[in-house]
Design a protein around this motif. Structure first.
Motif, PDB file in Angstrom:
ATOM      1  N   VAL A 114       0.851  -1.184   0.000  1.00  0.00           N
ATOM      2  CA  VAL A 114       0.000   0.000   0.000  1.00  0.00           C
ATOM      3  C   VAL A 114       0.892   1.241   0.000  1.00  0.00           C
ATOM      4  CG1 VAL A 114      -1.939  -1.098   1.192  1.00  0.00           C
ATOM      5  CG2 VAL A 114      -0.140   0.014   2.533  1.00  0.00           C
ATOM      6  N   TYR A 115       0.255   2.395  -0.149  1.00  0.00           N
ATOM      7  CA  TYR A 115       0.940   3.677  -0.014  1.00  0.00           C
ATOM      8  C   TYR A 115       0.282   4.432   1.136  1.00  0.00           C
ATOM      9  CZ  TYR A 115       3.278   2.739  -4.405  1.00  0.00           C
ATOM     10  OH  TYR A 115       4.063   2.174  -5.374  1.00  0.00           O
ATOM     11  N   ALA A 116       1.106   4.985   2.008  1.00  0.00           N
ATOM     12  CA  ALA A 116       0.592   5.723   3.161  1.00  0.00           C
ATOM     13  C   ALA A 116       0.657   7.220   2.881  1.00  0.00           C
ATOM     14  CB  ALA A 116       1.396   5.388   4.416  1.00  0.00           C
ATOM     15  N   LEU A 117      -0.400   7.920   3.245  1.00  0.00           N
ATOM     16  CA  LEU A 117      -0.453   9.360   3.083  1.00  0.00           C
ATOM     17  C   LEU A 117      -1.314   9.962   4.188  1.00  0.00           C
ATOM     18  CD1 LEU A 117      -3.059  10.199   0.386  1.00  0.00           C
ATOM     19  CD2 LEU A 117      -2.198   7.875   0.549  1.00  0.00           C
ATOM     20  N   PHE A 118      -1.380  11.280   4.242  1.00  0.00           N
ATOM     21  CA  PHE A 118      -1.985  11.979   5.381  1.00  0.00           C
ATOM     22  C   PHE A 118      -1.419  11.394   6.679  1.00  0.00           C
ATOM     23  CE2 PHE A 118      -5.632  13.411   2.619  1.00  0.00           C
ATOM     24  CZ  PHE A 118      -5.431  14.770   2.837  1.00  0.00           C
ATOM     25  N   ILE A 119      -0.108  11.195   6.709  1.00  0.00           N
ATOM     26  CA  ILE A 119       0.542  10.540   7.841  1.00  0.00           C
ATOM     27  C   ILE A 119       0.676  11.513   9.010  1.00  0.00           C
ATOM     28  CG2 ILE A 119       2.665   9.419   8.634  1.00  0.00           C
ATOM     29  CD1 ILE A 119       3.094   8.536   5.688  1.00  0.00           C
ATOM     30  N   ASN A 120       0.090  11.134  10.137  1.00  0.00           N
ATOM     31  CA  ASN A 120       0.201  11.913  11.373  1.00  0.00           C
ATOM     32  C   ASN A 120      -0.315  13.339  11.212  1.00  0.00           C
ATOM     33  OD1 ASN A 120       0.711  11.773  14.105  1.00  0.00           O
ATOM     34  ND2 ASN A 120       2.882  12.285  13.930  1.00  0.00           N
ATOM     35  N   GLU A 121      -1.376  13.507  10.439  1.00  0.00           N
ATOM     36  CA  GLU A 121      -2.032  14.811  10.294  1.00  0.00           C
ATOM     37  C   GLU A 121      -2.617  15.237  11.633  1.00  0.00           C
ATOM     38  OE1 GLU A 121      -3.949  18.065   9.938  1.00  0.00           O
ATOM     39  OE2 GLU A 121      -2.840  17.417   8.142  1.00  0.00           O
ATOM     40  N   ALA A 122      -2.221  16.420  12.094  1.00  0.00           N
ATOM     41  CA  ALA A 122      -2.618  16.880  13.431  1.00  0.00           C
ATOM     42  C   ALA A 122      -4.129  16.953  13.593  1.00  0.00           C
ATOM     43  CB  ALA A 122      -1.992  18.240  13.712  1.00  0.00           C
ATOM     44  N   ALA A 123      -4.827  17.415  12.558  1.00  0.00           N
ATOM     45  CA  ALA A 123      -6.271  17.615  12.665  1.00  0.00           C
ATOM     46  C   ALA A 123      -7.042  16.303  12.707  1.00  0.00           C
ATOM     47  CB  ALA A 123      -6.763  18.460  11.493  1.00  0.00           C
TER      48      ALA A 123
END
Length: 296
Positions: free
Chosen positions: A268-277
């Motif tokens: 898979v591809y990971a994104l929006f990693i550890n987005e504060a909101a």
């Protein structure tokens, strides 16, 4: 081919995402920047209350407030509910055959390293034609097809029959970052150029296929029995976006230093990693697949 009459550029949907806030301010000072010869460009701030406080929202997330049933519900009267209803009247109404605007581009930023991205939740041919155009004219662009965290698409751009969000990052909340500000402005100009060419029937031949990241699922943090987060995003993923994750790769590390690995077979591809909101929404990252799709 139905011509585009009105395009809306919106910013400040989240009041602490300053790229959109200040880009709209720039357009107010210099409206000729977004004028084109054959359609009208509207530009507006969508959440002045949150902007004044420099917070994501006042009462609730405006970008999850455009559910059709809720827009028609008079009992819903939070600050953002009222805003949503007013915006729906001004730009929509949602689902109308004769909306006030044909396309909405909503400007966002993220604390995650998403670079320059568009977030598509609309399968209209016009949206994908524009995505194909941008894939040629903005090589740095990532295209992410979002399936969402709500049953009905409830973003600001869902008011119009066509639209998407621009996401740029990494940018801390409440911070204006110059390089990504100007990259966003350039992308907006290319979007407006597309509509002018589209209306003039002077678009060049566009790719018949484009590469996108297709949403698979949202991934929460590991939690204890009380629901408290018990592990952080692993440093191998932190400060990355659209990073490939394979079986055995580290995802999280608990507060004692123990690593939690990705155990599924599919890459898979990971994104929006550890987005504060997204802490309040209950997810640490999003998994996507990279795929090539046909564009009509």
């Amino acid at each position: 081919m139905r011509k585009i009459k009105t395009v809306a550029i919106t910013g400040g949907t989240h009041g602490n995402e300053l790229t959109g806030v200040y880009l709209i301010k720039k357009f107010f000072k210099n409206p000729d920047l977004v004028k084109r010869s054959n359609f009208e460009t509207l530009f507006m701030h969508t959440n002045l209350g949150a902007m004044k406080q420099c917070t994501r929202y006042v009462d609730k997330d405006l970008n999850r407030t455009f559910v059709t049933q809720d827009l028609a519900d008079p009992s819903r009267c939070t600050y953002e509910d009222i805003l949503a209803k007013n915006l729906n009247e001004k730009l929509g109404p949602k689902g109308s055959k004769n909306p006030h605007v044909d396309f909405i581009v909503d400007l966002h930023s993220t604390t995650s390293d998403m670079g320059l991205s568009i977030i598509i939740d609309n399968d209209s041919p016009l949206v994908w034609k524009l995505a194909a155009y941008l894939s040629v004219h903005e090589p740095k662009l990532h295209i992410f097809r979002w399936k969402g965290d709500t049953a009905e698409v409830s973003f600001v751009n869902s008011i119009a029959p066509n639209g998407f969000a621009i996401e740029v990052g990494p940018i801390p909340q409440g911070v204006l970052r110059a390089d990504l500000f100007f990259e966003t402005e350039t992308l907006v100009q290319k979007i407006l150029d597309f509509f002018e060419k589209y209306n003039n029937n002077t678009l060049e031949t566009l790719p018949k296929e484009i590469e996108i990241y297709n949403h698979i699922k949202l991934v929460d943090f590991p939690r204890d029995k009380k629901g408290e987060i018990k592990a952080a995003v692993h440093p191998n993923l932190q400060d990355h976006g659209y990073i490939k994750v394979q079986k055995g790769d580290p995802l999280f590390i608990d507060l004692e230093g123990r690593v939690i690995y990705y155990e599924e077979e599919a890459d898979v591809y990971a994104l929006f990693i550890n987005e504060a909101a997204y802490y309040e929404k209950g997810f640490a990252m999003c998994f996507a697949e990279k795929k090539t799709i046909k564009v009509s």
